[in-house]
Design a protein around this motif. Structure first.
Motif, PDB file in Angstrom:
ATOM      1  N   GLU A  12      45.753  31.441  39.081  1.00  0.00           N
ATOM      2  CA  GLU A  12      45.545  33.223  39.037  1.00  0.00           C
ATOM      3  C   GLU A  12      43.946  33.531  39.219  1.00  0.00           C
ATOM      4  N   VAL A  13      43.137  32.328  39.700  1.00  0.00           N
ATOM      5  CA  VAL A  13      42.037  32.851  40.225  1.00  0.00           C
ATOM      6  C   VAL A  13      41.952  32.193  41.723  1.00  0.00           C
ATOM      7  N   ILE A  14      42.638  31.756  42.396  1.00  0.00           N
ATOM      8  CA  ILE A  14      42.987  31.704  43.777  1.00  0.00           C
ATOM      9  C   ILE A  14      43.813  33.454  43.798  1.00  0.00           C
ATOM     10  N   ARG A  15      44.841  34.336  43.215  1.00  0.00           N
ATOM     11  CA  ARG A  15      45.607  34.479  43.372  1.00  0.00           C
ATOM     12  C   ARG A  15      44.346  35.855  43.561  1.00  0.00           C
ATOM     13  N   GLN A  16      44.025  36.480  42.245  1.00  0.00           N
ATOM     14  CA  GLN A  16      43.046  37.389  42.500  1.00  0.00           C
ATOM     15  C   GLN A  16      41.079  37.638  43.615  1.00  0.00           C
TER      16      GLN A  16
ATOM     17  N   PRO B 235      48.817  31.968  46.481  1.00  0.00           N
ATOM     18  CA  PRO B 235      50.234  31.388  45.674  1.00  0.00           C
ATOM     19  C   PRO B 235      51.132  33.648  45.685  1.00  0.00           C
ATOM     20  N   ASP B 236      52.216  33.351  45.056  1.00  0.00           N
ATOM     21  CA  ASP B 236      53.119  34.343  45.005  1.00  0.00           C
ATOM     22  C   ASP B 236      52.007  35.852  44.352  1.00  0.00           C
ATOM     23  N   ASN B 237      53.015  36.735  44.345  1.00  0.00           N
ATOM     24  CA  ASN B 237      52.621  37.649  43.965  1.00  0.00           C
ATOM     25  C   ASN B 237      51.246  38.271  44.237  1.00  0.00           C
ATOM     26  N   LEU B 238      50.527  38.085  45.048  1.00  0.00           N
ATOM     27  CA  LEU B 238      48.909  38.325  45.993  1.00  0.00           C
ATOM     28  C   LEU B 238      49.151  39.582  45.458  1.00  0.00           C
ATOM     29  N   ALA B 239      48.354  40.643  45.992  1.00  0.00           N
ATOM     30  CA  ALA B 239      47.885  41.920  45.250  1.00  0.00           C
ATOM     31  C   ALA B 239      47.158  42.409  47.105  1.00  0.00           C
ATOM     32  N   PRO B 240      48.639  43.860  47.160  1.00  0.00           N
ATOM     33  CA  PRO B 240      48.355  44.255  48.010  1.00  0.00           C
ATOM     34  C   PRO B 240      47.020  44.003  49.635  1.00  0.00           C
ATOM     35  N   GLY B 241      47.010  44.105  50.261  1.00  0.00           N
ATOM     36  CA  GLY B 241      45.161  43.934  50.870  1.00  0.00           C
ATOM     37  C   GLY B 241      44.798  42.174  51.000  1.00  0.00           C
ATOM     38  N   ALA B 242      44.956  41.881  50.045  1.00  0.00           N
ATOM     39  CA  ALA B 242      45.174  40.083  49.366  1.00  0.00           C
ATOM     40  C   ALA B 242      45.350  39.457  51.275  1.00  0.00           C
ATOM     41  N   ASP B 243      43.494  38.241  51.303  1.00  0.00           N
ATOM     42  CA  ASP B 243      43.569  37.874  52.534  1.00  0.00           C
ATOM     43  C   ASP B 243      43.388  36.650  52.508  1.00  0.00           C
TER      44      ASP B 243
END
Length: 241
Positions: free
Chosen positions: A15-19, A40-48
């Motif tokens: 979750e830390v990586i995802r955010q 990870p899955d479920n990345l937020a839009p715009g995640a790099d």
């Protein structure tokens, strides 16, 4: 900011990586683990996802020159490597101590020494638990040997940081961490929290709070469950606005 996430394949670290991949202030994420780590899955839009680099170690007490190169110019580390209380019963205690304590200090030293002559502080956030006891004269009621060992590790982390003028350290002490897919943990967390035995916190709040603290500086030490919940909730609510 260049961030190292140790124990990167774990529940909270994921979750830390995802955010972190969605935070413009973080330009490099080093996922340190014993196996390759991908986004990870479920990345937020715009995640790099290009910010993520996987650094693989055989164990957390051995760091090759290749892995040490990943630590160069690092600004912070969130250390989540541990054997949890429930899983610790399946191992000899000296194995548990090695993973939770010895490897933490070895890893922290390796990062500090490999980061080079940076002009910014290196912030090391050690993820412990609400029941860890630093006062070695006390006898905790639940899993005393484990609790005292984790508390001793907290003390060692803080002492090591003081040996360096450009290193800051703090300890995060969450209670039971809940999240998607952790149904039994959620039920247990509700019961224990209702009984006033152990507090709980969501994994998203935990990750958001820890990221905030390594980026902006530690508000207090230690960061208890309520502190993490307050900081994390504020960050997540602000992101929804």
């Amino acid at each position: 900011m260049k961030l190292i996430i140790a124990g990167a394949s774990g529940f909270v670290a994921t979750e830390v990586i995802r955010q972190s991949l969605s935070m413009p202030s973080i330009n490099s994420v080093i996922a340190l683990a014993r196996r390759p780590v991908s986004a990870p899955d479920n990345l937020a839009p715009g995640a790099d996802t290009s910010k993520l680099q996987s650094a693989v170690v055989k164990d957390y007490d051995e760091y090759s020159e290749e892995v040490k190169k990943h630590f160069a110019n690092a600004d912070a580390c969130i250390w989540s490597v541990a054997i949890t209380p429930s899983k610790s019963k399946a191992f000899d205690f000296e194995v548990v101590r090695k993973v939770c304590q010895t490897n933490t200090i070895i890893g922290m030293k390796a990062m500090i020494e490999a980061r080079g002559n940076s002009t910014t502080p290196f912030r090391f956030l050690y993820m412990s638990g609400v029941a860890a006891e630093r006062d070695q004269t006390k006898t905790p009621t639940h899993m005393p040997q484990y609790s005292l060992m984790r508390g001793e590790t907290e003390t060692q982390v803080l002492a090591l940081a003081k040996e360096y003028k450009d290193v800051e350290a703090a300890v995060a002490k969450p209670g039971l961490i809940t999240g998607p897919g952790k149904y039994m943990v959620s039920i247990m967390a509700t019961v224990l929290s209702w009984a006033g035995i152990v507090p709980n916190i969501g994994v998203a709040e935990t990750a958001a709070a820890m990221l905030n603290q390594v980026e902006n500086g530690f508000e207090k030490e230690p960061l208890m469950n309520d502190d993490l919940a307050k900081i994390g909730s504020e960050i997540l609510n602000k992101a929804k606005e």
